[in-house]
Design an enzyme around this catalytic site. Structure first.
Site, PDB file in Angstrom:
ATOM      1  N   HIS A  51     -39.868  13.103 -41.527  1.00 37.85           N
ATOM      2  CA  HIS A  51     -40.340  11.778 -41.536  1.00 37.85           C
ATOM      3  C   HIS A  51     -41.405  11.894 -40.583  1.00 37.85           C
ATOM      4  CE1 HIS A  51     -40.795   7.636 -40.893  1.00 37.85           C
ATOM      5  NE2 HIS A  51     -39.640   7.130 -41.828  1.00 37.85           N
ATOM      6  N   GLU A  90     -44.685  12.183 -45.182  1.00 35.10           N
ATOM      7  CA  GLU A  90     -43.248  12.731 -45.256  1.00 35.10           C
ATOM      8  C   GLU A  90     -43.143  13.748 -46.460  1.00 35.10           C
ATOM      9  OE1 GLU A  90     -40.468   9.704 -44.729  1.00 35.10           O
ATOM     10  OE2 GLU A  90     -42.132   8.216 -43.908  1.00 35.10           O
ATOM     11  N   ARG A  95     -30.320  12.117 -38.168  1.00 35.10           N
ATOM     12  CA  ARG A  95     -31.292  11.775 -36.996  1.00 35.10           C
ATOM     13  C   ARG A  95     -30.688  11.388 -35.881  1.00 35.10           C
ATOM     14  NH1 ARG A  95     -35.205   6.737 -38.611  1.00 35.10           N
ATOM     15  NH2 ARG A  95     -33.422   5.387 -39.372  1.00 35.10           N
ATOM     16  N   ASP A 144     -45.928   1.499 -47.999  1.00 28.29           N
ATOM     17  CA  ASP A 144     -44.840   2.186 -47.745  1.00 28.29           C
ATOM     18  C   ASP A 144     -44.664   2.808 -49.265  1.00 28.29           C
ATOM     19  OD1 ASP A 144     -42.059   2.998 -47.452  1.00 28.29           O
ATOM     20  OD2 ASP A 144     -41.292   0.884 -46.707  1.00 28.29           O
TER      21      ASP A 144
HETATM   22  C1  BG6 Z   1     -40.069   5.110 -44.159  1.00 29.15           C
HETATM   23  C2  BG6 Z   1     -39.520   4.103 -45.287  1.00 29.15           C
HETATM   24  O1  BG6 Z   1     -40.007   6.344 -44.442  1.00 29.15           O
HETATM   25  O2  BG6 Z   1     -39.429   4.720 -42.933  1.00 29.15           O
HETATM   26  C3  BG6 Z   1     -39.851   2.735 -44.830  1.00 29.15           C
HETATM   27  O3  BG6 Z   1     -40.376   4.210 -46.475  1.00 29.15           O
HETATM   28  C4  BG6 Z   1     -39.018   2.514 -43.520  1.00 29.15           C
HETATM   29  O4  BG6 Z   1     -39.125   1.918 -45.743  1.00 29.15           O
HETATM   30  C5  BG6 Z   1     -39.456   3.530 -42.398  1.00 29.15           C
HETATM   31  O5  BG6 Z   1     -39.419   1.152 -43.056  1.00 29.15           O
HETATM   32  C6  BG6 Z   1     -38.872   3.340 -41.173  1.00 29.15           C
HETATM   33  O6  BG6 Z   1     -37.667   3.371 -41.327  1.00 29.15           O
HETATM   34  P1  BG6 Z   1     -36.651   3.393 -39.839  1.00 29.15           P
HETATM   35  O7  BG6 Z   1     -35.164   3.118 -40.334  1.00 29.15           O
HETATM   36  O8  BG6 Z   1     -36.956   4.583 -38.850  1.00 29.15           O
HETATM   37  O9  BG6 Z   1     -37.039   2.157 -39.076  1.00 29.15           O
END
Ligand code: BG6
Length: 303
Positions: A172, A275, A103, A216
């Site tokens: 995501h 997601e 990413r 979550d």
């Molecule tokens: C979600 C996870 O998909 O992404 C969470 O389940 C996480 O636990 C969130 O906090 C955001 O992640 P990031 O690394 O983009 O801050």
């Protein structure tokens, strides 16, 4: 000057007049902007990150934070980050980047296709020294995104090495909502989930999902379509998927959001992540030479 020359060259190779154009986006990062009779959209080469999809019949579908960082070492906050080859923290390696390394990696464009109403943008990335630092596997990852009256996201992994590999993956997707405390996510009633806010305890969903605290969760064995109902924006979003066994639902709620430097004040209320994924015990195993394709199709209609 260097960035401008690169963008111009990319546009010459991958642009389609009046339909797809490579331009300099936020932070000077190159992005491809597409416009057809059915939709408009945007995708950065940084992370192969889709940041906008707007079918002509609806307002913007994706949420992007007003405080997102736009540089080549951070993931964009919002849109559709790609998590691969692990989800969340890498087991046993606290220094490894959360949600994997693609990413925040520069991806490369492949030829853009156009069929009258939809545009398909393709990008790829491969194993190299920067990925082997974290993960020894040889792979090629291709991401094909079709912007049209529906948004189609296809992530295709080929195991190009001599050994079997096991990986997690997630699209995501940050959906833009009018008020997260009023939404419903339908389709997961009776399904088991791992609650990441409660030591990964396995629980059973009762009824539709509503958001009234930090959420979550990894929903297990969910191959079927889901619906996001948003009374504030008067719309219903349908998410169908293929070759995806898990669905992650995430909203940070007030306290976690306040600790996130790249999320604007109060913006936790305008987003819900749904997601399409294969994570946890449902990670994918792939033998040498084998390919795995995960696909999500998103449609929006009025309520
Ligand atoms: C979600 C996870 O998909 O992404 C969470 O389940 C996480 O636990 C969130 O906090 C955001 O992640 P990031 O690394 O983009 O801050």
């Amino acid at each position: 000057m260097g960035v401008v020359a690169t963008v111009a060259e990319l546009d010459r190779q991958f642009g389609i007049p009046n339909i797809a154009k490579v331009v300099e986006g936020n932070g000077g990062l190159p992005k491809i902007v597409v416009t057809t009779a059915a939709a408009s959209g945007e995708m950065y080469l940084h992370g192969a990150h889709v940041t906008s999809w707007k079918p002509t019949s609806a307002d913007e579908v994706l949420f992007v934070s007003s405080k997102s960082r736009w540089d080549d070492s951070h993931a964009i906050r919002g849109g559709v980050p790609i998590c691969f080859p692990w989800f969340g923290d890498k087991a046993g390696d606290p220094k490894a980047p959360a949600h994997g390394f693609v990413r925040a990696k520069p991806w490369q464009l492949e030829p853009t296709a156009h069929d009258g109403t939809a545009v398909t943008v393709s990008m790829f990335t491969e194993s190299d020294d920067s990925t082997k630092k974290w993960w020894s596997a040889d792979f090629r990852l291709v991401y094909r995104v079709t912007f049209g009256s529906e948004l189609v996201l296809e992530l295709m992994l080929t195991n190009t090495g001599a050994l079997p590999l096991r990986f997690e993956e997630a699209l995501h997707t940050y959906h833009r909502v009018g008020d997260v405390t009023r939404i419903l996510v339908r389709g997961l009633d009776g399904f088991q989930y791992l609650d990441k806010t409660d030591s990964l305890r396995e629980k059973t969903q009762q009824g539709d999902i509503t958001i009234n605290s930090e959420t979550d969760r990894v929903y297990l064995n969910t191959q079927h379509p889901l619906e996001l109902e948003d009374p504030a924006l008067h719309r219903r979003t349908r998410i169908a998927k293929e070759n995806s066994s898990t669905t992650v639902i995430w909203n940070p709620w007030i306290q976690k959001a306040a600790a996130m430097a790249d999320l604007g004040d109060g913006e936790w209320k305008q987003m819900i992540c749904i997601e399409t994924s294969n994570v946890s015990g449902l990670a994918v195993e792939l033998g040498p030479g084998q390919q795995h394709n995960m696909k999500a199709t998103i449609q929006v209609a009025g309520l």
